[in-house]
Design a protein around this motif. Structure first.
Motif, PDB file in Angstrom:
ATOM      1  N   ALA A 182       0.806  -1.022  -0.090  1.00 48.39           N
ATOM      2  CA  ALA A 182      -0.038   0.116  -0.100  1.00 48.39           C
ATOM      3  C   ALA A 182       0.764   0.973  -0.143  1.00 48.39           C
ATOM      4  O   ALA A 182       0.443   2.313  -0.084  1.00 48.39           O
ATOM      5  CB  ALA A 182      -1.006  -0.074   1.203  1.00 48.39           C
ATOM      6  N   GLY A 183       1.995   1.097   0.297  1.00 51.89           N
ATOM      7  CA  GLY A 183       2.899   2.328   0.472  1.00 51.89           C
ATOM      8  C   GLY A 183       3.834   2.283   1.664  1.00 51.89           C
ATOM      9  O   GLY A 183       4.240   1.268   2.121  1.00 51.89           O
ATOM     10  N   GLU A 184       4.845   3.352   1.773  1.00 48.32           N
ATOM     11  CA  GLU A 184       5.798   3.462   2.431  1.00 48.32           C
ATOM     12  C   GLU A 184       5.371   3.271   4.088  1.00 48.32           C
ATOM     13  O   GLU A 184       4.154   3.844   4.167  1.00 48.32           O
ATOM     14  CB  GLU A 184       6.471   4.738   2.361  1.00 48.32           C
ATOM     15  CG  GLU A 184       7.248   4.762   1.129  1.00 48.32           C
ATOM     16  CD  GLU A 184       7.982   6.070   1.189  1.00 48.32           C
ATOM     17  OE1 GLU A 184       9.408   6.205   0.628  1.00 48.32           O
ATOM     18  OE2 GLU A 184       7.415   7.243   1.449  1.00 48.32           O
ATOM     19  N   TRP A 185       5.922   2.789   4.908  1.00 44.62           N
ATOM     20  CA  TRP A 185       5.649   2.913   6.488  1.00 44.62           C
ATOM     21  C   TRP A 185       6.840   2.882   7.114  1.00 44.62           C
ATOM     22  O   TRP A 185       8.226   2.338   6.868  1.00 44.62           O
ATOM     23  CB  TRP A 185       5.260   1.268   6.766  1.00 44.62           C
ATOM     24  CG  TRP A 185       3.783   1.141   6.406  1.00 44.62           C
ATOM     25  CD1 TRP A 185       3.266   0.791   5.142  1.00 44.62           C
ATOM     26  CD2 TRP A 185       2.632   1.040   7.375  1.00 44.62           C
ATOM     27  NE1 TRP A 185       2.002   0.534   5.141  1.00 44.62           N
ATOM     28  CE2 TRP A 185       1.599   0.683   6.659  1.00 44.62           C
ATOM     29  CE3 TRP A 185       2.752   1.149   8.657  1.00 44.62           C
ATOM     30  CZ2 TRP A 185       0.234   0.589   7.202  1.00 44.62           C
ATOM     31  CZ3 TRP A 185       1.501   1.024   9.352  1.00 44.62           C
ATOM     32  CH2 TRP A 185       0.126   0.791   8.609  1.00 44.62           C
ATOM     33  N   LEU A 205      14.464  -8.330   4.776  1.00 43.25           N
ATOM     34  CA  LEU A 205      13.840  -8.189   3.305  1.00 43.25           C
ATOM     35  C   LEU A 205      14.644  -7.126   2.654  1.00 43.25           C
ATOM     36  O   LEU A 205      14.806  -7.429   1.333  1.00 43.25           O
ATOM     37  CB  LEU A 205      12.475  -7.693   3.733  1.00 43.25           C
ATOM     38  CG  LEU A 205      11.383  -8.591   4.521  1.00 43.25           C
ATOM     39  CD1 LEU A 205      10.328  -7.665   4.993  1.00 43.25           C
ATOM     40  CD2 LEU A 205      11.126  -9.731   3.453  1.00 43.25           C
ATOM     41  N   ARG A 206      15.547  -6.319   3.249  1.00 40.92           N
ATOM     42  CA  ARG A 206      16.357  -5.374   2.560  1.00 40.92           C
ATOM     43  C   ARG A 206      17.226  -6.008   2.093  1.00 40.92           C
ATOM     44  O   ARG A 206      17.924  -5.962   0.598  1.00 40.92           O
ATOM     45  CB  ARG A 206      16.665  -4.179   3.450  1.00 40.92           C
ATOM     46  CG  ARG A 206      16.968  -3.021   3.006  1.00 40.92           C
ATOM     47  CD  ARG A 206      17.271  -1.897   3.733  1.00 40.92           C
ATOM     48  NE  ARG A 206      18.528  -2.072   5.036  1.00 40.92           N
ATOM     49  CZ  ARG A 206      18.269  -2.304   6.390  1.00 40.92           C
ATOM     50  NH1 ARG A 206      17.023  -2.209   6.822  1.00 40.92           N
ATOM     51  NH2 ARG A 206      19.251  -2.585   6.974  1.00 40.92           N
ATOM     52  N   VAL A 261      12.823  -4.700   0.107  1.00 41.24           N
ATOM     53  CA  VAL A 261      12.400  -3.631   0.515  1.00 41.24           C
ATOM     54  C   VAL A 261      13.700  -2.572   0.340  1.00 41.24           C
ATOM     55  O   VAL A 261      14.845  -2.897   0.324  1.00 41.24           O
ATOM     56  CB  VAL A 261      12.244  -3.630   2.145  1.00 41.24           C
ATOM     57  CG1 VAL A 261      12.136  -2.555   2.813  1.00 41.24           C
ATOM     58  CG2 VAL A 261      11.008  -4.813   2.478  1.00 41.24           C
ATOM     59  N   ARG A 262      13.107  -1.534   0.167  1.00 39.69           N
ATOM     60  CA  ARG A 262      14.098  -0.345   0.070  1.00 39.69           C
ATOM     61  C   ARG A 262      13.839   0.675   1.181  1.00 39.69           C
ATOM     62  O   ARG A 262      12.540   0.660   1.588  1.00 39.69           O
ATOM     63  CB  ARG A 262      13.797   0.681  -1.344  1.00 39.69           C
ATOM     64  CG  ARG A 262      14.187   0.088  -2.512  1.00 39.69           C
ATOM     65  CD  ARG A 262      14.015   0.900  -3.935  1.00 39.69           C
ATOM     66  NE  ARG A 262      12.691   1.496  -3.981  1.00 39.69           N
ATOM     67  CZ  ARG A 262      11.919   0.890  -4.829  1.00 39.69           C
ATOM     68  NH1 ARG A 262      12.280  -0.179  -5.541  1.00 39.69           N
ATOM     69  NH2 ARG A 262      10.842   1.158  -5.025  1.00 39.69           N
ATOM     70  N   LEU A 284      11.727   5.374   6.143  1.00 40.24           N
ATOM     71  CA  LEU A 284      10.567   4.815   5.572  1.00 40.24           C
ATOM     72  C   LEU A 284      10.937   3.763   4.545  1.00 40.24           C
ATOM     73  O   LEU A 284      12.118   3.727   3.963  1.00 40.24           O
ATOM     74  CB  LEU A 284       9.799   5.808   4.731  1.00 40.24           C
ATOM     75  CG  LEU A 284       9.365   7.297   5.510  1.00 40.24           C
ATOM     76  CD1 LEU A 284       8.976   8.233   4.481  1.00 40.24           C
ATOM     77  CD2 LEU A 284       8.401   6.758   6.670  1.00 40.24           C
ATOM     78  N   TYR A 285       9.929   2.786   4.832  1.00 41.13           N
ATOM     79  CA  TYR A 285      10.376   1.522   3.949  1.00 41.13           C
ATOM     80  C   TYR A 285       9.303   1.017   2.914  1.00 41.13           C
ATOM     81  O   TYR A 285       8.071   1.722   3.214  1.00 41.13           O
ATOM     82  CB  TYR A 285      10.342   0.330   4.981  1.00 41.13           C
ATOM     83  CG  TYR A 285      11.367   0.272   5.915  1.00 41.13           C
ATOM     84  CD1 TYR A 285      12.815  -0.443   5.553  1.00 41.13           C
ATOM     85  CD2 TYR A 285      11.358   0.958   6.986  1.00 41.13           C
ATOM     86  CE1 TYR A 285      13.941  -0.326   6.484  1.00 41.13           C
ATOM     87  CE2 TYR A 285      12.446   0.756   8.027  1.00 41.13           C
ATOM     88  CZ  TYR A 285      13.565   0.091   7.630  1.00 41.13           C
ATOM     89  OH  TYR A 285      14.699   0.419   8.524  1.00 41.13           O
ATOM     90  N   GLU A 286       9.839   0.839   1.682  1.00 42.29           N
ATOM     91  CA  GLU A 286       8.673   0.466   0.914  1.00 42.29           C
ATOM     92  C   GLU A 286       8.979  -0.817  -0.156  1.00 42.29           C
ATOM     93  O   GLU A 286      10.426  -1.302  -0.114  1.00 42.29           O
ATOM     94  CB  GLU A 286       8.689   1.660  -0.199  1.00 42.29           C
ATOM     95  CG  GLU A 286       9.839   1.655  -0.851  1.00 42.29           C
ATOM     96  CD  GLU A 286       9.836   2.859  -2.013  1.00 42.29           C
ATOM     97  OE1 GLU A 286       8.805   3.161  -2.527  1.00 42.29           O
ATOM     98  OE2 GLU A 286      11.083   3.583  -2.440  1.00 42.29           O
TER      99      GLU A 286
END
Length: 110
Positions: free
Chosen positions: A28-31, A54-55, A60-61, A70-72
């Motif tokens: 859904a977007g950045e968190w 995950l990165r 994940v970025r 912020l992670y996306e």
């Protein structure tokens, strides 16, 4: 046989249900990590560990905005999973075709 490290590939990384939950939220977007932790009912340190894995596998970025990280989602990292699962599409399509044929034959017999 020893299990591969969770950071060795995307399959090992997404084997953990909580990491799949993180990815689902990131669709859904950045968190921020704290928001993810709170939403998923885990401690901030647990969320950070999952985000690190995950990165490291490229799912994940992260970007920094002031003091906040912020992670996306980086869905490109899911390509190996998509390609592997896509190999089963023909199997399922053929299975459903056989089921449709069988159902039609049953209807005709009645």
């Amino acid at each position: 046989m020893a299990r591969a490290a969770t950071t060795s590939d995307v399959f090992n990384a997404i084997a953990e249900p909580q990491r799949r939950d993180v990815l689902a939220l990131l669709k859904a977007g950045e968190w921020p990590a704290t928001g993810l932790a709170e939403r998923l009912g885990m401690s901030p340190s647990q969320a950070s560990k999952h985000l690190r894995v995950l990165r490291e596998v490229g799912l994940v970025r992260v970007r920094e905005v002031g003091k906040q990280r912020l992670y996306e989602l980086d869905a490109r990292g899911l390509r190996p999973v998509h390609e592997w699962a896509g190999g089963f599409a023909q199997f399922w399509n053929e299975s459903f075709d056989r089921l449709d044929t069988y159902v039609q034959e049953l209807k005709e017999q009645q």
